[in-house]
Each structure stands twice: as C-alpha cells, then as structure tokens.
Scaffold this active site. Structure first.
Site, PDB file in Angstrom:
ATOM      1  N   GLY A  55       2.666  80.860  22.399  1.00 54.45           N
ATOM      2  CA  GLY A  55       2.745  82.201  21.264  1.00 54.45           C
ATOM      3  C   GLY A  55       4.200  82.274  21.145  1.00 54.45           C
ATOM      4  O   GLY A  55       4.848  81.513  20.489  1.00 54.45           O
ATOM      5  N   GLY A  56       4.731  83.587  21.350  1.00 54.80           N
ATOM      6  CA  GLY A  56       5.941  83.781  21.374  1.00 54.80           C
ATOM      7  C   GLY A  56       6.258  84.067  19.628  1.00 54.80           C
ATOM      8  O   GLY A  56       7.231  83.452  19.107  1.00 54.80           O
ATOM      9  N   HIS A  57       5.285  84.901  18.972  1.00 55.81           N
ATOM     10  CA  HIS A  57       5.516  85.071  17.413  1.00 55.81           C
ATOM     11  C   HIS A  57       4.507  86.371  17.195  1.00 55.81           C
ATOM     12  O   HIS A  57       3.928  86.897  18.025  1.00 55.81           O
ATOM     13  CB  HIS A  57       5.257  83.726  16.750  1.00 55.81           C
ATOM     14  CG  HIS A  57       3.644  83.311  16.883  1.00 55.81           C
ATOM     15  ND1 HIS A  57       3.169  82.496  17.852  1.00 55.81           N
ATOM     16  CD2 HIS A  57       2.527  83.754  16.282  1.00 55.81           C
ATOM     17  CE1 HIS A  57       1.938  82.169  17.685  1.00 55.81           C
ATOM     18  NE2 HIS A  57       1.692  83.034  16.961  1.00 55.81           N
ATOM     19  N   ALA A  58       4.603  86.499  15.978  1.00 59.05           N
ATOM     20  CA  ALA A  58       3.806  87.571  15.135  1.00 59.05           C
ATOM     21  C   ALA A  58       3.275  86.933  14.077  1.00 59.05           C
ATOM     22  O   ALA A  58       3.789  86.111  13.245  1.00 59.05           O
ATOM     23  CB  ALA A  58       4.428  88.911  15.180  1.00 59.05           C
ATOM     24  N   ARG A 103       3.109  88.396  20.260  1.00 60.92           N
ATOM     25  CA  ARG A 103       2.308  87.902  21.306  1.00 60.92           C
ATOM     26  C   ARG A 103       2.566  86.874  22.184  1.00 60.92           C
ATOM     27  O   ARG A 103       3.472  86.099  21.487  1.00 60.92           O
ATOM     28  CB  ARG A 103       0.654  87.585  20.783  1.00 60.92           C
ATOM     29  CG  ARG A 103       0.342  86.551  20.414  1.00 60.92           C
ATOM     30  CD  ARG A 103       0.823  86.126  18.927  1.00 60.92           C
ATOM     31  NE  ARG A 103       0.666  87.222  18.055  1.00 60.92           N
ATOM     32  CZ  ARG A 103      -0.352  87.370  17.207  1.00 60.92           C
ATOM     33  NH1 ARG A 103      -1.274  86.668  17.391  1.00 60.92           N
ATOM     34  NH2 ARG A 103      -0.486  88.412  16.332  1.00 60.92           N
TER      35      ARG A 103
END
Length: 141
Positions: A55-58, A103
């Site tokens: 993840g580590g993004h929106a 997230r």
C-alpha cells in the site's frame, strides 16, 4: 457518483454473506447487492514476505473493498488528521476504503491473501504515492 466525506470514520468493515456448508463455506459478492459500487477490477496480494508492508498510497476517486481471503493483516488508514488500524482476519468481512484515504497494509501473517475489489479500472492518475503530495491534495479539499 458516490457521496462521502473523506475521513477514516467513513471506512467501515462490512460483513459479507456467509453460506455455511459442512463441505466448506462460500461467500458471494454481487454488484448492486453487497457493495455501494460496481466492481470493475479485482486483484490480490500473496506471498508477501514477513515484515513487509504494502500500500503506502491514496486514491483520488477509487473505492475499494479489502478482504483477508486467507490469513490476516492490518490496514492502517489515515485521512490526514486521524489514523486508525483495522485488523482483517476473516474472509467474510471486508474493509470499505473510500477515496482520499492513505492506506498501508502491514503485519501480514504467513500465507495471507489480500483480495481487493475496486470500483474502477487501473489508472495511474488516480494514485497519490507520496505522503507529502497527499497532504497537499487534502489541503485543497
């Protein structure tokens, strides 16, 4: 177009239908019945090494339902003001993640499978991959 307020309190765990059978359980997810969006893309993560994060993004416009199809993992949700952690560990429960939420997927158990149902086809333009860009984008909302 779905209406929502982009904060972590609008990301909720949904109980999905579970058809019990001694030969094994079955969960069915149908467009227009179990989700507030039509599924246009399905993908899953597996063989995630222990200690790794995903993840580590929106997303700017994408809605997702995230399900632990097998095993368990945690989803860290961040709306730019507040954070919360949701543990997913049952295949008949899914986490609805709305647009505008950062997230991260962490703490994968051995053999975990993360199934994601998405409201749109893949579009790189929908991603915000740097947290500083996410903060800027949120400040414009």
């Amino acid at each position: 177009m779905l209406s929502y307020v982009s904060d972590i309190h609008n990301c909720n765990v949904l109980e999905l239908p579970k058809n019990h059978n001694p030969a094994g359980n079955l969960t069915v997810i149908q467009n227009g019945l179990h989700l507030p969006f039509d599924v246009k893309r399905v993908y899953y993560l597996y063989d995630v090494p222990g200690g790794s994060d995903r993840g580590g993004h929106a997303h700017k416009g994408l809605h997702q339902l995230i399900v632990a199809a097998s095993g368990s993992f945690d989803v860290v949700l961040d709306d730019g003001k507040q954070k919360k952690i949701i543990q997913l560990n049952r295949p008949n429960f899914g986490l609805m993640v709305i647009p505008g939420i950062w997230r991260e997927l962490v703490n994968f158990s051995s053999g975990a499978i993360c199934l994601v149902l998405a409201s749109e086809k893949y579009s790189e333009d929908d991603y915000i991959r740097e947290y500083s860009e996410f903060e800027k984008w949120k400040s414009l909302k």
